[in-house]
Motif scaffolding. Structure first.
Motif, PDB file in Angstrom:
ATOM      1  N   ASN A   1       0.831  -1.211   0.000  1.00  0.00           N
ATOM      2  CA  ASN A   1       0.000   0.000   0.000  1.00  0.00           C
ATOM      3  C   ASN A   1       0.865   1.260   0.000  1.00  0.00           C
ATOM      4  OD1 ASN A   1      -3.218  -0.047   0.554  1.00  0.00           O
ATOM      5  ND2 ASN A   1      -2.281  -1.980   1.159  1.00  0.00           N
ATOM      6  N   TYR A   2       1.936   1.210   0.795  1.00  0.00           N
ATOM      7  CA  TYR A   2       2.819   2.374   0.907  1.00  0.00           C
ATOM      8  C   TYR A   2       3.494   2.659  -0.435  1.00  0.00           C
ATOM      9  CZ  TYR A   2       6.294   5.550   2.852  1.00  0.00           C
ATOM     10  OH  TYR A   2       7.062   6.651   3.115  1.00  0.00           O
ATOM     11  N   ALA A   3       4.000   1.602  -1.083  1.00  0.00           N
ATOM     12  CA  ALA A   3       4.699   1.775  -2.364  1.00  0.00           C
ATOM     13  C   ALA A   3       3.746   2.341  -3.422  1.00  0.00           C
ATOM     14  CB  ALA A   3       5.283   0.440  -2.821  1.00  0.00           C
ATOM     15  N   LEU A   4       2.512   1.820  -3.447  1.00  0.00           N
ATOM     16  CA  LEU A   4       1.539   2.317  -4.433  1.00  0.00           C
ATOM     17  C   LEU A   4       1.248   3.797  -4.191  1.00  0.00           C
ATOM     18  CD1 LEU A   4      -0.943  -0.723  -4.558  1.00  0.00           C
ATOM     19  CD2 LEU A   4       0.674  -0.037  -6.349  1.00  0.00           C
ATOM     20  N   ARG A   5       1.181   4.160  -2.900  1.00  0.00           N
ATOM     21  CA  ARG A   5       0.882   5.557  -2.589  1.00  0.00           C
ATOM     22  C   ARG A   5       2.067   6.464  -2.928  1.00  0.00           C
ATOM     23  NH1 ARG A   5      -1.080   7.777   3.226  1.00  0.00           N
ATOM     24  NH2 ARG A   5      -0.662   9.968   2.798  1.00  0.00           N
ATOM     25  N   VAL A   6       3.275   5.998  -2.673  1.00  0.00           N
ATOM     26  CA  VAL A   6       4.468   6.778  -3.015  1.00  0.00           C
ATOM     27  C   VAL A   6       4.474   7.058  -4.514  1.00  0.00           C
ATOM     28  CG1 VAL A   6       6.984   6.591  -3.297  1.00  0.00           C
ATOM     29  CG2 VAL A   6       5.934   6.078  -1.098  1.00  0.00           C
ATOM     30  N   ARG A   7       4.213   6.017  -5.284  1.00  0.00           N
ATOM     31  CA  ARG A   7       4.209   6.158  -6.735  1.00  0.00           C
ATOM     32  C   ARG A   7       3.143   7.188  -7.157  1.00  0.00           C
ATOM     33  NH1 ARG A   7       6.574   6.117 -11.680  1.00  0.00           N
ATOM     34  NH2 ARG A   7       4.991   5.741 -13.257  1.00  0.00           N
ATOM     35  N   GLN A   8       1.960   7.038  -6.548  1.00  0.00           N
ATOM     36  CA  GLN A   8       0.836   7.907  -6.903  1.00  0.00           C
ATOM     37  C   GLN A   8       1.109   9.364  -6.515  1.00  0.00           C
ATOM     38  OE1 GLN A   8      -2.739   6.837  -4.884  1.00  0.00           O
ATOM     39  NE2 GLN A   8      -4.083   7.703  -6.440  1.00  0.00           N
ATOM     40  N   GLU A   9       1.684   9.580  -5.339  1.00  0.00           N
ATOM     41  CA  GLU A   9       1.847  10.949  -4.842  1.00  0.00           C
ATOM     42  C   GLU A   9       3.096  11.645  -5.362  1.00  0.00           C
ATOM     43  OE1 GLU A   9       1.383  11.667  -0.690  1.00  0.00           O
ATOM     44  OE2 GLU A   9      -0.545  10.651  -0.617  1.00  0.00           O
ATOM     45  N   THR A  10       4.150  10.864  -5.633  1.00  0.00           N
ATOM     46  CA  THR A  10       5.399  11.515  -6.038  1.00  0.00           C
ATOM     47  C   THR A  10       5.685  11.354  -7.522  1.00  0.00           C
ATOM     48  OG1 THR A  10       6.796   9.576  -5.696  1.00  0.00           O
ATOM     49  CG2 THR A  10       6.379  10.960  -3.765  1.00  0.00           C
TER      50      THR A  10
ATOM     51  N   ALA B   1      11.764 -16.542   4.065  1.00  0.00           N
ATOM     52  CA  ALA B   1      11.321 -17.658   4.901  1.00  0.00           C
ATOM     53  C   ALA B   1       9.867 -18.035   4.618  1.00  0.00           C
ATOM     54  CB  ALA B   1      11.479 -17.309   6.369  1.00  0.00           C
ATOM     55  N   ASN B   2       9.034 -17.046   4.403  1.00  0.00           N
ATOM     56  CA  ASN B   2       7.608 -17.328   4.289  1.00  0.00           C
ATOM     57  C   ASN B   2       7.156 -17.281   2.834  1.00  0.00           C
ATOM     58  OD1 ASN B   2       4.891 -17.512   4.474  1.00  0.00           O
ATOM     59  ND2 ASN B   2       4.594 -15.733   5.787  1.00  0.00           N
ATOM     60  N   PRO B   3       6.739 -18.404   2.289  1.00  0.00           N
ATOM     61  CA  PRO B   3       6.408 -18.422   0.858  1.00  0.00           C
ATOM     62  C   PRO B   3       4.996 -17.938   0.518  1.00  0.00           C
ATOM     63  CG  PRO B   3       6.262 -20.639   1.765  1.00  0.00           C
ATOM     64  CD  PRO B   3       6.684 -19.741   2.892  1.00  0.00           C
ATOM     65  N   PHE B   4       4.172 -17.671   1.531  1.00  0.00           N
ATOM     66  CA  PHE B   4       2.769 -17.314   1.266  1.00  0.00           C
ATOM     67  C   PHE B   4       2.515 -15.820   1.506  1.00  0.00           C
ATOM     68  CE2 PHE B   4       2.419 -21.764   1.339  1.00  0.00           C
ATOM     69  CZ  PHE B   4       1.222 -22.127   0.769  1.00  0.00           C
ATOM     70  N   PHE B   5       1.480 -15.305   0.839  1.00  0.00           N
ATOM     71  CA  PHE B   5       1.053 -13.909   1.004  1.00  0.00           C
ATOM     72  C   PHE B   5       2.221 -12.951   0.808  1.00  0.00           C
ATOM     73  CE2 PHE B   5      -1.963 -16.474   3.465  1.00  0.00           C
ATOM     74  CZ  PHE B   5      -3.136 -16.123   2.810  1.00  0.00           C
ATOM     75  N   ARG B   6       2.907 -13.096  -0.306  1.00  0.00           N
ATOM     76  CA  ARG B   6       4.068 -12.280  -0.611  1.00  0.00           C
ATOM     77  C   ARG B   6       3.709 -11.245  -1.671  1.00  0.00           C
ATOM     78  NH1 ARG B   6       8.693 -15.058   0.502  1.00  0.00           N
ATOM     79  NH2 ARG B   6       9.672 -13.208  -0.342  1.00  0.00           N
ATOM     80  N   SER B   7       4.420 -10.116  -1.629  1.00  0.00           N
ATOM     81  CA  SER B   7       4.080  -9.026  -2.549  1.00  0.00           C
ATOM     82  C   SER B   7       4.213  -9.460  -4.012  1.00  0.00           C
ATOM     83  CB  SER B   7       4.932  -7.802  -2.265  1.00  0.00           C
ATOM     84  OG  SER B   7       6.289  -8.091  -2.484  1.00  0.00           O
ATOM     85  N   ARG B   8       5.100 -10.414  -4.266  1.00  0.00           N
ATOM     86  CA  ARG B   8       5.310 -10.820  -5.662  1.00  0.00           C
ATOM     87  C   ARG B   8       4.069 -11.465  -6.275  1.00  0.00           C
ATOM     88  NH1 ARG B   8       9.457 -14.719  -3.347  1.00  0.00           N
ATOM     89  NH2 ARG B   8       8.205 -16.511  -2.777  1.00  0.00           N
ATOM     90  N   GLU B   9       3.143 -11.942  -5.400  1.00  0.00           N
ATOM     91  CA  GLU B   9       1.877 -12.481  -5.925  1.00  0.00           C
ATOM     92  C   GLU B   9       1.097 -11.388  -6.648  1.00  0.00           C
ATOM     93  OE1 GLU B   9      -0.218 -14.241  -2.581  1.00  0.00           O
ATOM     94  OE2 GLU B   9       1.568 -15.377  -2.024  1.00  0.00           O
ATOM     95  N   LYS B  10       1.363 -10.134  -6.302  1.00  0.00           N
ATOM     96  CA  LYS B  10       0.630  -9.007  -6.903  1.00  0.00           C
ATOM     97  C   LYS B  10       1.536  -8.206  -7.845  1.00  0.00           C
ATOM     98  CE  LYS B  10      -2.740 -10.304  -4.346  1.00  0.00           C
ATOM     99  NZ  LYS B  10      -3.921 -10.979  -4.880  1.00  0.00           N
ATOM    100  N   LYS B  11       2.594  -8.870  -8.312  1.00  0.00           N
ATOM    101  CA  LYS B  11       3.588  -8.211  -9.172  1.00  0.00           C
ATOM    102  C   LYS B  11       2.923  -7.549 -10.385  1.00  0.00           C
ATOM    103  CE  LYS B  11       7.878  -9.604 -11.555  1.00  0.00           C
ATOM    104  NZ  LYS B  11       9.052  -9.179 -10.802  1.00  0.00           N
ATOM    105  N   GLU B  12       2.042  -8.293 -11.029  1.00  0.00           N
ATOM    106  CA  GLU B  12       1.431  -7.787 -12.260  1.00  0.00           C
ATOM    107  C   GLU B  12       0.620  -6.518 -11.981  1.00  0.00           C
ATOM    108  OE1 GLU B  12      -1.568  -9.567 -15.602  1.00  0.00           O
ATOM    109  OE2 GLU B  12      -0.564 -11.009 -14.291  1.00  0.00           O
ATOM    110  N   MET B  13      -0.201  -6.582 -10.938  1.00  0.00           N
ATOM    111  CA  MET B  13      -1.023  -5.426 -10.564  1.00  0.00           C
ATOM    112  C   MET B  13      -0.126  -4.220 -10.247  1.00  0.00           C
ATOM    113  SD  MET B  13      -1.845  -3.645  -7.532  1.00  0.00           S
ATOM    114  CE  MET B  13      -1.659  -4.731  -6.121  1.00  0.00           C
TER     115      MET B  13
END
Lengths: 236, 360
Positions: free
Chosen positions: A26-35, A47-59
């Motif tokens: 959310n923060y990265a999307l907002r930075v992009r949008q605002e700046t 370590a944790n393979p689930f619920f990772r940001s890369r799952e939303k890479k395309e979006m």
């Protein structure tokens, strides 16, 4: 106050399950949008393979945010403890705004050490994500030693608290304010401000009304649940 | 009940087992359930329990057999290939009439597979991957709260039925976060006196008993083995009578009845809403116990149903049970993914409409 006023690089650290990834995305999307700046999110969780940001890479890429992680294009590398060297690019190149999603816990934060030469105090904020509804960080007594260990293993100093107290889709204003009180207590003890309190969009008006009467430190951060598919919250 | 807290599935499974009285955990890390041994390593000793990281899953199950024989309440857990390694021990527990709580967090297979959600261990759990005449009493929760409640109850049920109780979850259940209410701590059965009173068969030393307790991993003759199996069958008959659990939804007017459990049941629930918006009435049978299987649920299906669709993350392993339940009364179709791939609710909507074109 706005994300514009934060440092060029922002590192999110916290206990696993505190919501670092949701906040980072959310923060990265907002930075992009605002700046409008070149923006990249670096996912350091090996370590944790689930619920990772890369799952939303395309979006994220459609919205102009690069996603860098340990994935070399194949899921088989999910658990390979090696990072994509491209992660250094947004940290080195000053044209970028970079968001770093660290791995959970002190052991996950260890990975930050290798980037220490690039994560300089004048160029980098470190936000500790806190969720008061997670049992292991429900009190300052429990949370502070964990955060101090993360500082020790990462070699970084926390510069602000990111209150991300929620109960997924059952979150109430009281949850957010309970979390704020904890964040403030932790911030006071660490000598840093509460920078943000996250709030899902549908609760924003109610929260604003409430804090008009009970002011809080820091900014409300509107959160859209990017990482959680809607079917996860179906009433079966 | 306490207030709601936010937990990751694997953490909540541990709390539920400890609160249900489990005091012995033996395990070996494997994704997507490594948080279970990690959590147990951190917390089991806080409540006077015992955590041992075994050298392998085979080691873990055999440590479990020993502790269960001595009357301890044992929890084991692993994921698909690790559960496969434990099968000899599961069969061994059954011949010894020993209780154990097993949490199986399934990932893609066969073989080493991958680390994504799967239900391809349905047969492994419900038909037994080990040898011999035995069953695992198996529950397949769909929400975190349901998992917590079943694990909590499962510790005592294993004792009552003197048999392993398996909680079958897919990887998503282990990894996702959800709000849960944790039950109160039960008084654990610990120490020889308490164990003797509660589990008179346990190996606690002869004491003042006239005869030593014996647990036979290998009865002396075919007749004795038959007798042992028939003794256990009494429990299996009781389980088929008392432990069948399921939920149904909107069966009355359903044109299509979905049968689904675990993560797919949640995705299917969203698909049902989407189909309803398009004017297609659907219902659902959601098995909670998968052995014993809720065959009786199919008798509740209404007169408007044209087809039953098993929605699962395997190539139709549960569909075999669905066909037994349907018993030729309706055509049975399959919507499935395998190897760790998930469908979306839109996929289920599209495939359901395609199936409907082919049925009268």
């Amino acid at each position: 106050m706005s994300v514009r006023n934060d440092k060029r690089i922002v590192v999110f650290i916290g206990h696993f399950g505190s919501g670092k990834t949701e906040c980072s995305v959310n923060y990265a999307l907002r930075v992009r949008q605002e700046t409008g700046a070149k923006t990249a999110i670096a996912d350091l969780d090996i370590a944790n393979p689930f619920f990772r940001s890369r799952e939303k890479k395309e979006m994220m890429e459609k919205l102009g945010v690069e996603n860098l992680s340990n994935l070399y294009g194949k899921m088989i590398t999910d658990e390979v403890p090696a990072l994509d060297p491209a992660i250094r690019r947004p940290l080195e190149n000053k044209e970028y705004r970079a968001v770093v999603d660290a791995g959970g816990d002190p052991s996950g934060a260890k990975l930050l050490m290798q980037f220490q030469d690039l994560l300089r105090v004048d160029d980098c904020d470190v936000f500790a994500v806190v969720n008061a509804n997670r049992p292991i960080t429900a009190t300052a007594e429990k949370a502070i030693p964990l955060l101090k260990q993360m500082e020790a293993t990462s070699g970084l100093r926390i510069t602000g608290i990111f209150n991300n107290t929620h109960m997924i889709r059952q979150t109430t204003i009281d949850d957010i304010l309970k979390g704020y009180r904890l964040a403030k207590q932790i911030g006071d003890q660490l000598g840093v401000p509460v920078k943000y309190s996250s709030c899902e969009e549908h609760l924003l008006d109610a929260l604003k009304e409430r804090i008009a009467r009970e002011p809080i430190e820091g900014e409300i951060f509107p959160l859209h649940l990017e990482m959680r598919d809607s079917w996860l919250d179906q009433q079966v | 009940m306490a207030e709601k807290i936010l937990m990751k599935g694997n953490e909540a499974f541990c709390e539920a087992a400890m609160r249900g009285g489990a005091r012995f955990y033996f395990g070996y890390p494997i994704t997507p359930q490594s948080e279970i041994p990690e959590y147990m390593a951190a917390h089991m000793d806080e409540i006077g329990g015992c955590f041992v990281q075994a050298e392998s899953e085979l080691g873990a199950v055999n440590m479990g057999i020993g502790a269960a024989a001595a009357g301890g309440n044992v929890m084991l857990s692993s994921s698909s290939p690790g559960i496969a390694l434990m099968q000899e021990g599961m069969s061994g527990l059954c011949v010894c009439h020993l209780p154990i709580l097993l949490v199986s967090v399934s990932r893609g297979g066969p073989g080493i597979g991958d680390i994504r959600p799967s239900q391809a261990d349905y047969r492994q759990a419900t038909r037994g991957g080990g040898n011999g005449d035995y069953h695992l009493i198996t529950f397949a929760p769909t929400t975190m709260q349901e998992a917590v409640d079943l694990i909590y109850e499962g510790v005592a049920l294993a004792d009552e039925y003197r048999n392993p109780v398996c909680i079958l979850c897919d990887a998503m259940m282990g990894q996702m976060m959800e709000a849960v209410e944790l039950p109160e701590h039960k008084e654990p059965v610990m120490g020889d006196a308490a164990i003797r009173a509660y589990k008179p068969w346990a190996l606690t030393g002869q004491g003042d008993r006239a005869e030593k307790n014996r647990i036979h991993a290998m009865p002396w003759s075919p007749e004795e083995l038959q007798e042992s199996n028939l003794e256990q069958k009494v429990y299996y008959d009781k389980a088929e009578k008392n432990l069948v659990r399921y939920e149904t939804r909107d069966l009355e007017d359903a044109e299509v009845v979905f049968v689904s459990y675990g993560t797919p049941a949640r995705i299917t629930t969203e698909a049902m809403e989407m189909l309803k918006a398009e004017g297609i009435n659907t219902g659902m049978i959601r098995p909670i116990s998968v052995w014993p299987y809720p065959y009786a649920a199919f008798d509740e299906i209404g007169p408007k149903t044209k087809v039953i669709i098993s929605v699962e993350l395997s190539l139709g392993q549960m569909m075999e049970d669905v066909k037994l339940g349907a018993n030729g009364r309706w055509p049975v179709k399959l919507i499935s993914r395998t190897g760790g791939v998930l469908f979306s609710s839109q996929d289920i909507v599209d495939e359901t409409k395609e199936i409907l074109k082919g049925v009268k």
